[in-house]
Design an enzyme around this catalytic site. Structure first.
Site, PDB file in Angstrom:
ATOM      1  CB  VAL A  54      -3.554  -1.614  -1.990  1.00  0.00           C
ATOM      2  CG1 VAL A  54      -3.691  -3.120  -1.866  1.00  0.00           C
ATOM      3  CG2 VAL A  54      -2.921  -1.275  -3.312  1.00  0.00           C
ATOM      4  CB  CYS A  55      -4.730   0.343   2.873  1.00  0.00           C
ATOM      5  SG  CYS A  55      -3.854   1.691   2.116  1.00  0.00           S
ATOM      6  CB  THR A  56      -9.404   2.027   0.457  1.00  0.00           C
ATOM      7  OG1 THR A  56      -8.671   3.137   0.938  1.00  0.00           O
ATOM      8  CG2 THR A  56     -10.891   2.297   0.553  1.00  0.00           C
ATOM      9  CB  CYS A  99      -0.939   0.015   1.202  1.00  0.00           C
ATOM     10  SG  CYS A  99      -2.215   1.266   1.003  1.00  0.00           S
ATOM     11  CG  ASN A 158      -7.599  -3.393   5.684  1.00  0.00           C
ATOM     12  OD1 ASN A 158      -7.630  -4.587   5.912  1.00  0.00           O
ATOM     13  ND2 ASN A 158      -6.490  -2.729   5.449  1.00  0.00           N
TER      14      ASN A 158
END
Ligand SMILES: [Zn+2]
Lengths: 194, 423
Positions: B205-207, A123, B210
């Site tokens: 990507v983290c959104t 990320c 998660n």
């Protein structure tokens, strides 16, 4: 199609006026090439980015097949912080639509890091939503290096690791140490990177 | 005197070429007969036979162009039928270029219209194919294809501007669109304006991992994270129905889990293929503008667009035309290849010294490569080590005659391109 003739005429006049003060030049301007393979715009840009790489000794770029500059392995050895002296490897994949598409980067090892998941997804904003053709390869690699100096608990991909980092830095530091030696944290076994 | 006997088909636009209008740029040279002949004989290439391409083909045929080629690598899908009006349900599965060509030919009988279709990727055709045309009109939805044809047309131009083929490029997105005329090496090229392209919408990507909130997040989760996890090393192909079905079902399950509405098969396809919404009416406006530019250029009856027109119809209506400046350090048109003659007996080191002297690259060694081979890279160290041995090798061993060599150096604002002739 008189426009073309007009442009050609203008070009000739310009060239003629330049001729007078031009020094002897072996480099004649070309008629178009007949050679088969043409260098793509992506390759032009990538070659420039590679030539301009300015990286500390702790970051290395290695080509498994040096005749293909579109795929390579990046290794980072952080010089300070939680991950000091670990050896982290990434695959870097660049496609023919570079620099419209960002480089695709994945971590090759299973590591304990709040912003990298167990499959190697990373990320990092400039690798996705904040990528822009104005950025270059160097800025992406430096950004990746920064993730090891300052892991960020606010953008978690490994939620457990992010929670520990947010709550207790000492526990996080010792978890990182265990994981880097190839041990288990919260029942998950990590790859040895040291 | 304008003397051509014309049939009814051509009558609508003939007065535009038979009279010299007030905006004609070439009053002294302009000849209506010649203009008409040029129009009938000009060879036009239409790239893309989708929504825009169908419109372009129709407009060209109706404005007097007689020699048209159309190229497209796609076949007709059911979802195309709503706006790609040259296709009928019976055509599903057939090449778009072929069906479009047949349809327009059938509708314009008796007009000596020749439309040749090419069912292949533009990259499959050699330079010699593109050289035959007088003008190229693009109705494409892909940045990659535009960059390719742009670079190809730039490479066809020589220093006397022989081989210059205008590229007229149309593009639409919903109620917005643009048309532009690129005169390769004279006006700004497609690559010059790359920074203006709106990038594909992506999510952190983290959104997607998660905290998904949108249906798009679920589709991205399925395609970016789940697909490589489940099928490592396997490339996802949105045109394979079992791939798309898997993607949809995976995204749908994720959406149910997070109580998110709106994951449909259409949305899934739209996200994974990055489909930009298109409407027939905007396509018609932009195609018309492109074809008018082609008409004006070929007949020389009126000045052509200089060089970028944007149309915005999503909030009231707004068009704006401006001349986009060439980017001096454009990697495609900013450094036109130069021919350099050198002895084949020179080794690479001699060659580099020669270039450094010619181009004032005073410090260090530049990187050199051809389209297929790294000759010498000054950095990174691993490539330097691998390519170092080439420094002592003869040019005749390293290069084909007339091969293009790219020279990059941090001191150079753009890479040099050299066509190396070996003596
Ligand atoms: Zn350019």
């Amino acid at each position: 199609m008189l426009k073309i003739r007009q442009l050609q005429k203008k070009k000739q006049d310009e060239d003629a006026s330049l001729q007078s003060n031009a020094k002897d030049d072996k480099i004649a301007v070309s008629n178009n090439s007949t050679s088969a393979a043409r260098v793509s715009a992506a390759q032009l840009r990538l070659q420039k980015d590679l030539t301009e790489l300015d990286l500390p000794k702790s970051i290395k770029v290695n080509f498994t097949n040096p005749s293909n500059i579109f795929n390579f392995v990046l290794s980072i050895v952080p010089q300070e912080g939680f991950y000091k002296m670990g050896l982290f490897k990434f695959t870097v994949e660049i496609n023919e639509n570079f620099p419209i598409d960002p480089p695709k980067i994945r971590c090759m090892q299973k590591i304990y890091h709040p912003n990298i998941d167990l499959d190697g997804n990373i990320c990092l904003n400039i690798l996705r939503e904040d990528w822009s053709p104005v950025l270059n390869l160097n800025s992406v690699i430096i950004g990746l290096n920064f993730l090891f100096l300052e892991p960020n608990p606010n953008d978690p991909l490994n939620k457990e690791a992010a929670n520990v980092l947010a709550k207790n830095k000492n526990v996080f530091a010792s978890n990182v140490k265990v994981a880097m030696r190839g041990g288990s944290v919260d029942g998950e076994r990590y790859d040895r990177v040291i | 005197m304008f003397s051509i006997q014309n049939n009814q088909h051509d009558s609508s636009y003939l007065s535009l070429v038979s009279n010299v209008g007030p905006f004609n740029e070439f009053i002294d040279e302009y000849d209506p007969n010649e203009a008409f002949n040029t129009l009938s004989n000009a060879r036009v290439l239409v790239i893309g036979a989708g929504g825009l391409g169908c419109e372009i083909l129709k407009d060209l045929a109706l404005t007097g162009f007689k020699k048209i080629d159309i190229i497209d690598a796609d076949t007709i899908e059911v979802s195309n039928l709503n706006r790609q009006f040259l296709f009928r349900s019976g055509d599903v599965g057939r090449p778009k270029a072929e069906v479009a060509a047949e349809f327009v030919k059938r509708k314009s009988m008796g007009k000596n219209l020749s439309i040749v279709s090419h069912y292949c990727r533009i990259q499959d055709k050699p330079q010699s194919f593109y050289k035959q045309f007088d003008v190229v009109i693009c109705g494409l939805d892909s940045v990659e294809a535009r960059r390719w044809i742009n670079a190809t047309l730039v490479s066809l131009v020589d220093s006397n501007l022989n081989g210059l083929i205008p590229m007229i490029d149309g593009g639409t997105e919903g109620f917005r669109g643009q048309s532009r005329v690129i005169l390769p090496t004279v006006t700004s090229c497609y690559e010059c304006t790359l920074d203006m392209i709106t990038p594909k919408t992506t999510y952190p990507v983290c959104t997607i991992a998660n905290t998904p909130r949108l249906p798009e997040h679920c589709v991205e989760w399925a395609s970016v994270l789940e697909w490589p996890r489940r099928f490592p090393g396997k490339k996802f192909d949105p045109d394979l129905s079992e791939h798309l079905d898997w993607m949809y079902e995976t995204a749908h399950r994720r959406a149910i889990h997070f109580k998110i509405d709106g994951v449909t098969k259409e949305l899934t396809l739209g996200v994974v293929k990055n489909i930009i919404p298109a409407i027939a009416s905007t396509n018609a406006i932009i195609a018309a503008s492109c074809c008018n530019e082609a008409f004006k250029y070929v007949t020389s009856s009126n000045p052509i667009l200089n060089n970028y027109m944007m149309y915005s119809g999503d909030y009231s209506i707004f068009t704006y035309t401006y001349s986009h400046a060439r980017k001096p350090n454009c990697p495609v048109c900013g450094n036109h290849p130069k021919t350099i003659k050198v002895p084949g007996s020179w080794d690479l080191r001699d060659f580099i010294e020669h270039i450094k002297e010619k181009h004032d690259i005073s410090i260090g060694t530049p990187s050199l490569a051809t389209a297929t081979k790294q000759l010498y890279f000054r950095s990174p160290p691993s490539l330097e080590e691998f390519t170092r041995k080439n420094l002592g090798r003869k040019l005749s061993e390293l290069l084909d005659d007339n091969e293009e060599v790219i020279v990059s150096d941090p001191k150079l604002p753009i890479s040099l391109r050299l066509l190396v002739k070996l003596e």
